[in-house]
Scaffold this motif. Structure first.
Motif, PDB file in Angstrom:
ATOM      1  N   SER A 160      -6.296  87.190 -43.892  1.00  0.00           N
ATOM      2  CA  SER A 160      -7.094  86.218 -44.639  1.00  0.00           C
ATOM      3  C   SER A 160      -7.691  86.820 -45.909  1.00  0.00           C
ATOM      4  CB  SER A 160      -8.224  85.684 -43.761  1.00  0.00           C
ATOM      5  OG  SER A 160      -9.161  86.712 -43.490  1.00  0.00           O
ATOM      6  N   GLY A 161      -7.816  88.132 -45.963  1.00  0.00           N
ATOM      7  CA  GLY A 161      -8.428  88.773 -47.119  1.00  0.00           C
ATOM      8  C   GLY A 161      -9.941  88.771 -47.070  1.00  0.00           C
ATOM      9  N   ILE A 162     -10.502  88.292 -45.979  1.00  0.00           N
ATOM     10  CA  ILE A 162     -11.961  88.211 -45.887  1.00  0.00           C
ATOM     11  C   ILE A 162     -12.597  89.591 -45.758  1.00  0.00           C
ATOM     12  CG2 ILE A 162     -12.170  87.925 -43.385  1.00  0.00           C
ATOM     13  CD1 ILE A 162     -14.272  85.727 -44.075  1.00  0.00           C
ATOM     14  N   ALA A 163     -11.864  90.556 -45.230  1.00  0.00           N
ATOM     15  CA  ALA A 163     -12.413  91.905 -45.069  1.00  0.00           C
ATOM     16  C   ALA A 163     -12.820  92.484 -46.422  1.00  0.00           C
ATOM     17  CB  ALA A 163     -11.398  92.810 -44.383  1.00  0.00           C
ATOM     18  N   ARG A 164     -12.049  92.222 -47.444  1.00  0.00           N
ATOM     19  CA  ARG A 164     -12.353  92.734 -48.786  1.00  0.00           C
ATOM     20  C   ARG A 164     -13.661  92.130 -49.315  1.00  0.00           C
ATOM     21  NH1 ARG A 164      -7.526  92.203 -52.239  1.00  0.00           N
ATOM     22  NH2 ARG A 164      -7.023  94.218 -51.365  1.00  0.00           N
ATOM     23  N   ILE A 165     -13.850  90.830 -49.102  1.00  0.00           N
ATOM     24  CA  ILE A 165     -15.062  90.160 -49.577  1.00  0.00           C
ATOM     25  C   ILE A 165     -16.288  90.650 -48.804  1.00  0.00           C
ATOM     26  CG2 ILE A 165     -16.237  87.929 -49.780  1.00  0.00           C
ATOM     27  CD1 ILE A 165     -13.959  88.411 -51.803  1.00  0.00           C
ATOM     28  N   VAL A 166     -16.151  90.780 -47.493  1.00  0.00           N
ATOM     29  CA  VAL A 166     -17.270  91.249 -46.675  1.00  0.00           C
ATOM     30  C   VAL A 166     -17.633  92.683 -47.074  1.00  0.00           C
ATOM     31  CG1 VAL A 166     -17.987  91.811 -44.315  1.00  0.00           C
ATOM     32  CG2 VAL A 166     -16.804  89.667 -44.780  1.00  0.00           C
ATOM     33  N   ASN A 167     -16.629  93.504 -47.317  1.00  0.00           N
ATOM     34  CA  ASN A 167     -16.876  94.874 -47.764  1.00  0.00           C
ATOM     35  C   ASN A 167     -17.605  94.873 -49.107  1.00  0.00           C
ATOM     36  OD1 ASN A 167     -16.636  97.738 -47.519  1.00  0.00           O
ATOM     37  ND2 ASN A 167     -15.012  97.657 -49.054  1.00  0.00           N
ATOM     38  N   GLN A 198     -30.756  92.976 -48.178  1.00  0.00           N
ATOM     39  CA  GLN A 198     -30.597  94.083 -47.242  1.00  0.00           C
ATOM     40  C   GLN A 198     -30.051  93.618 -45.903  1.00  0.00           C
ATOM     41  OE1 GLN A 198     -30.635  97.031 -49.197  1.00  0.00           O
ATOM     42  NE2 GLN A 198     -31.218  97.763 -47.202  1.00  0.00           N
ATOM     43  N   GLU A 199     -30.579  92.503 -45.391  1.00  0.00           N
ATOM     44  CA  GLU A 199     -30.149  91.969 -44.104  1.00  0.00           C
ATOM     45  C   GLU A 199     -28.656  91.647 -44.125  1.00  0.00           C
ATOM     46  OE1 GLU A 199     -30.905  88.061 -41.289  1.00  0.00           O
ATOM     47  OE2 GLU A 199     -32.354  88.525 -42.845  1.00  0.00           O
ATOM     48  N   ASN A 200     -28.209  91.002 -45.178  1.00  0.00           N
ATOM     49  CA  ASN A 200     -26.782  90.649 -45.280  1.00  0.00           C
ATOM     50  C   ASN A 200     -25.907  91.876 -45.513  1.00  0.00           C
ATOM     51  OD1 ASN A 200     -27.166  87.981 -44.771  1.00  0.00           O
ATOM     52  ND2 ASN A 200     -27.001  87.321 -46.890  1.00  0.00           N
ATOM     53  N   ARG A 201     -26.427  92.848 -46.219  1.00  0.00           N
ATOM     54  CA  ARG A 201     -25.652  94.087 -46.427  1.00  0.00           C
ATOM     55  C   ARG A 201     -25.418  94.778 -45.088  1.00  0.00           C
ATOM     56  NH1 ARG A 201     -28.263  97.084 -51.523  1.00  0.00           N
ATOM     57  NH2 ARG A 201     -26.633  98.602 -51.080  1.00  0.00           N
ATOM     58  N   ARG A 202     -26.456  94.807 -44.260  1.00  0.00           N
ATOM     59  CA  ARG A 202     -26.295  95.397 -42.925  1.00  0.00           C
ATOM     60  C   ARG A 202     -25.313  94.596 -42.088  1.00  0.00           C
ATOM     61  NH1 ARG A 202     -31.757  96.814 -43.414  1.00  0.00           N
ATOM     62  NH2 ARG A 202     -32.468  94.845 -42.559  1.00  0.00           N
TER      63      ARG A 202
END
Length: 140
Positions: free
Chosen positions: A115-122, A132-136
């Motif tokens: 899906s390519g979502i790993a790149r966006i989440v990274n 900070q919460e979302n980065r964690r």
């Protein structure tokens, strides 16, 4: 050979579940595209935000996770989390909600890669614009 009533109902529920998931994914992709166009026109991107409640309610139903994964929900979530054409991040409520939903879905590595979502989440896990919460949450 006749099918039993219970088996027929289960097949109908399965078909209905996938159809509902597919319909939601289509609406999500359309909202993401409309927001991109609005930002390009220097207008407020509100389509995804107005649809967020419906998406949250649908994703809370754990019994339909497989239907959503088959319908391509990860690609739709990716489109919702991607930075907008003006390089801004989507609304923080959208990011909070979808990152939590991703943790609940627990997709496998192949699904994440496909899906390519790993790149966006990274990207979100390292973005100084992210909370900070979302980065964690994105780094897990």
């Amino acid at each position: 050979m006749k099918r039993s009533g219970a088996k027929r109902l289960k097949e109908e529920d399965s078909t209905h579940g996938y159809a509902a998931a597919s319909n939601l994914v289509t609406k999500m992709r359309k909202a993401a595209q409309e927001d991109r166009l609005l930002v390009a026109e220097k207008k407020m991107a509100v389509k995804k935000l107005s649809m967020l409640g419906q998406v949250e309610a649908a994703l809370r139903v754990k019994a339909n996770v497989e239907d959503y994964l088959e319908a391509g929900i990860l690609l739709a979530i990716k489109k919702w989390l991607e930075p907008l054409p003006d390089k801004s991040l989507p609304n923080v409520r959208i990011r909070n909600s979808l990152l939590k939903s991703l943790a609940d879905f627990q997709p496998n590595e192949d699904q994440l890669r496909e899906s390519g979502i790993a790149r966006i989440v990274n990207y979100l896990s390292y973005s100084p614009k992210e909370t900070q919460e979302n980065r964690r949450a994105a780094s897990l």
